[in-house]
Structures are given as C-alpha cells and as structure tokens.
Design an enzyme around this catalytic site. Structure first.
Site, PDB file in Angstrom:
ATOM      1  N   MET A   1      -8.180 -77.057  92.869  1.00 12.83           N
ATOM      2  CA  MET A   1      -9.453 -77.194  92.183  1.00 12.83           C
ATOM      3  C   MET A   1      -9.387 -78.303  91.132  1.00 12.83           C
ATOM      4  O   MET A   1      -8.323 -78.694  90.703  1.00 12.83           O
ATOM      5  CB  MET A   1      -9.824 -75.871  91.504  1.00 12.83           C
ATOM      6  CG  MET A   1     -10.336 -74.821  92.465  1.00 12.83           C
ATOM      7  SD  MET A   1     -11.912 -75.290  93.165  1.00 12.83           S
ATOM      8  CE  MET A   1     -12.114 -73.959  94.349  1.00 12.83           C
ATOM      9  N   CYS A   2     -10.526 -78.759  90.767  1.00 13.64           N
ATOM     10  CA  CYS A   2     -10.646 -79.894  89.854  1.00 13.64           C
ATOM     11  C   CYS A   2     -10.436 -79.477  88.399  1.00 13.64           C
ATOM     12  O   CYS A   2     -10.346 -78.300  88.072  1.00 13.64           O
ATOM     13  CB  CYS A   2     -12.030 -80.528  90.000  1.00 13.64           C
ATOM     14  SG  CYS A   2     -12.508 -80.868  91.708  1.00 13.64           S
ATOM     15  N   ARG A   3     -10.345 -80.477  87.552  1.00 14.17           N
ATOM     16  CA  ARG A   3     -10.326 -80.277  86.111  1.00 14.17           C
ATOM     17  C   ARG A   3     -11.274 -81.294  85.486  1.00 14.17           C
ATOM     18  O   ARG A   3     -11.381 -82.428  85.969  1.00 14.17           O
ATOM     19  CB  ARG A   3      -8.914 -80.498  85.537  1.00 14.17           C
ATOM     20  CG  ARG A   3      -7.874 -79.461  85.987  1.00 14.17           C
ATOM     21  CD  ARG A   3      -8.143 -78.110  85.370  1.00 14.17           C
ATOM     22  NE  ARG A   3      -7.122 -77.145  85.708  1.00 14.17           N
ATOM     23  CZ  ARG A   3      -7.200 -76.273  86.721  1.00 14.17           C
ATOM     24  NH1 ARG A   3      -8.246 -76.284  87.514  1.00 14.17           N
ATOM     25  NH2 ARG A   3      -6.239 -75.404  86.936  1.00 14.17           N
TER      26      ARG A   3
END
Length: 392
Positions: A1-3
């Site tokens: 997942m992104c940040r």
C-alpha cells in the site's frame, strides 16, 4: 500500500527538509517502511509524486513531478527537492493495488487549483467501476487518464463538487473553495462509493467478499485547493480499523538538538538527520499529516481517529467524525486490526500506539527491530542508491 504526506506552513520550506533528509522521511518509507505490516512486499517502489504550490504570479495550479522510478533511485528528485520551496506540499510513494506502472497512475492527481491523493483501496472496484464511471458528468469522465481506483475517486470528487454548485473548472478566487465545501464534497464522495458497493453486494454492513473481491474500502484521502486541506481516515466497516493517519503541528520543523548541543545525525543512512516538531507557543505555524510519522518522537504525533476528517484551515486543525452506518459514538468501541494488516497497512492499537509488527510478533509502539525489512544484499543496493541522493 501507498504512503503519503502533507505539509502546510505559514512559511515556505525546502522540499528536501521533508522528503529526503529526515530519518524516516517519505523517501525512506519507499524502501524501508518500518511501520508497514506486510513483510511479503515491504517496498513502496511503484513510482512516486510530489505536488506543491508556487508563487501566485505563476497561477493557482500546483506544480507536479511524478516518476515511475523508485523514489530512492531518482536523482532528479534530489535535484528538485534541494532547490525548491513551498508552503503547501503533497508527497506520495506508491505500491500498486489497481492500475499498472505508469506516470498517469502516480499521485497526486490535479485539476486546475485542486490536488488529490489516496492511500488505500476501493472495495470490489472492478464490480463498481462501470457504475461509478456512468454516474459522472462527461467532463469528469473524460478527465481520467490512468487506470487506478484513486484517480476515479478524484473524478468522483470533482463530480460531487460540481453537482453541489461549485464549479471546479472556474477559479474560485482568493481563499479557494473553502474548507467546508471541500469537506462536504469528500464526504459525498465516500457516500457515493459506499452506495455503488451496496448496489452490487446488497445491504451488508461490513462488506463480505463478493466474487472473490473484498467489498470493504480503505479511503485515506487528501485534497486541497491551495488554501485549505481536507484529509480522511476511513474504512467502510463497523468492526475493522482504518489505515493509519497522523498529524503533527508546531512552530518550527528543525533538526533535533540534544540538551548537550549535539545536532542529531540520524540513525539511518548517511546524510539522514533526526528532526523534531517544536512548539514554542500555542500557535501552529506548521502542520504535517502523514501515513507514517516522519520522526519516532511519539509526543510529536497525534493519531487521527478512525472514520474522521482532518481539516487544515489557516494552520488550525479540526477533526470531525464521519457519521454514517460505519460510525460508532462509543469511545470504547473495539475494531479489529486484521483487515488493515492484510492490506499491508500501518494501524494503531487500542492505546493509540502504532503497532509496528504483525500480531504474532507481539510488538507494539514505534520501536522496530534492528534488522529492518530488507534482506542484506537488497538493503545494500538500496542504501548505496539512497546515499547518492541525500542532501547534506
């Protein structure tokens, strides 16, 4: 997942002071996301993007730089960040969930003065994509260039703003659209996403799996018009925890200096520095919002409650609950960390401390094992690349 990370300050700041130099900067999180729970795929290496607002004389639109090169290995990022200042910055490192590796799929997304980014994923997106697309006015339907659920969420946000009588294609003038308008539009966006999902899965409050797809959504959004910022921390479930979101505010963001006058050199790669958010009075000259804290000073960071909005207006931070079918007004309400963990997201425990290891690791808090998350050879390669990017 992104940040992702948001900076809003009264004064401009050098991008490198946020993106490159801190020990746990957004760039560091792209290859060493220490609070990430998914050890099977610990990198956010599927591209990155930075967006920032420049002098009003250059127009209201933000400047955006995106690349499919991993952030830790992009020399142009170092060149730009070490010579660019802004008072409002969005930064995003990507790990793909929907959409292939391309510049058009990198966040942040923009339209006129508006800028948007997302951490998470829309539940059973493949099943609802046609419904979502057909609900949009043609202008916003044709705006989508990539294939991510995040960009379709931005198009939906623009459609919500438009249908509420606020024309995104027109210059809103000094002060932007206003924080209340942005917040109502992002809440409507979430409401419509939930409505599309209900159409395909039925009235199941916690979104059970449908055709092999999970109907639960993790919707950590950030949107700004160049003046106000609205972020959400949201999960479409009554029983699950949302992906993490933190904020920090104070009067200055600077290198940490101990009581002995020693400036912190950071415990990470060469050139990294420890930073601290100082608060000399009750005012807030700086507000930071981040998926993961940029420092490990626990007192610097406040957890945004699950299913809430965070609004920044003239350096004032406001938290509002998102009151819908997934909201609980019981402060003792317990949510499970399992769903966010399965998606590789950082979460917080009942004590509001970050859980930095899988449940079977029996560790909590922001402390991390010395071994990190990369293998020895892998870490050596990345460390060599990152050392060439650091700004001293």
């Amino acid at each position: 997942m992104c940040r992702f990370m948001v900076y809003k300050g009264k004064d401009e700041i050098l991008l490198s002071e946020l993106i490159l130099n801190p020990t746990h900067s957004i760039l560091t999180q792209s290859f060493d996301s220490r609070l990430r729970l998914d050890r099977r795929r610990p990198h956010n290496g599927d591209g990155f993007g930075i967006g920032y607002y420049t002098s009003p004389s250059l127009g209201p639109e933000p400047c955006v730089f995106t690349s499919t090169i991993p952030a830790w290995n992009c020399i142009n990022l170092s060149r730009i960040a070490s010579k660019t200042t802004s008072s409002l910055i969005f930064a995003h490192v990507r790990a793909t969930t929907e959409g292939n590796l391309s510049d058009s799929n990198c966040h942040p997304f923009t339209y006129k003065s508006l800028m948007f980014m997302h951490n998470g994923g829309i539940g059973c997106f493949k099943q609802i994509k046609r419904r979502l697309a057909m609900s949009l006015n043609e202008q916003w339907f044709t705006l989508v260039q990539g294939s991510t659920d995040s960009e379709w969420a931005f198009a939906l946000f623009l459609d919500c703003l438009d249908k509420a009588g606020h024309r995104p294609h027109l210059d809103p003038g000094k002060g932007g659209f206003g924080h209340t308008v942005l917040r109502k539009a992002i809440l409507k966006t979430i409401e419509r996403i939930n409505g599309f999902i209900k159409e395909v899965v039925g009235e199941d409050g916690d979104g059970n799996a449908m055709r092999g797809e999970d109907a639960r959504s993790l919707l950590n959004f950030a949107v700004t018009d160049g003046e106000s910022v609205v972020c959400t921390r949201y999960v479409s479930s009554k029983t699950d925890e949302a992906a993490s979101l933190f904020f920090s505010s104070g009067t200055s963001w600077k290198e940490y200096q101990s009581s002995k006058g020693v400036v912190g050199g950071g415990g990470g790669e060469p050139g990294q520095k420890d930073y601290v958010m100082e608060r000399r009075d009750k005012g807030s000259d700086i507000v930071l919002v981040a998926s993961e804290p940029l420092t490990f000073e626990r007192d610097n960071w406040v957890t945004v409650p699950t299913n809430s909005t965070l609004t920044i207006y003239k350096q004032t931070v406001m938290i509002h609950p998102i009151v819908d079918e997934f909201y609980s007004n019981n402060p003792a309400h317990i949510r499970s960390a399992g769903f966010a963990q399965a998606k590789g997201q950082t979460i917080t425990g009942p004590d509001k401390r970050v859980i930095s290891q899988p449940v079977d690791g029996a560790m909590s808090g922001t402390e991390t094992p010395d071994s990190g998350v990369l293998g020895g050879g892998e870490r050596e390669v990345v460390s060599g690349a990152i050392s060439r990017l650091r700004v001293g």
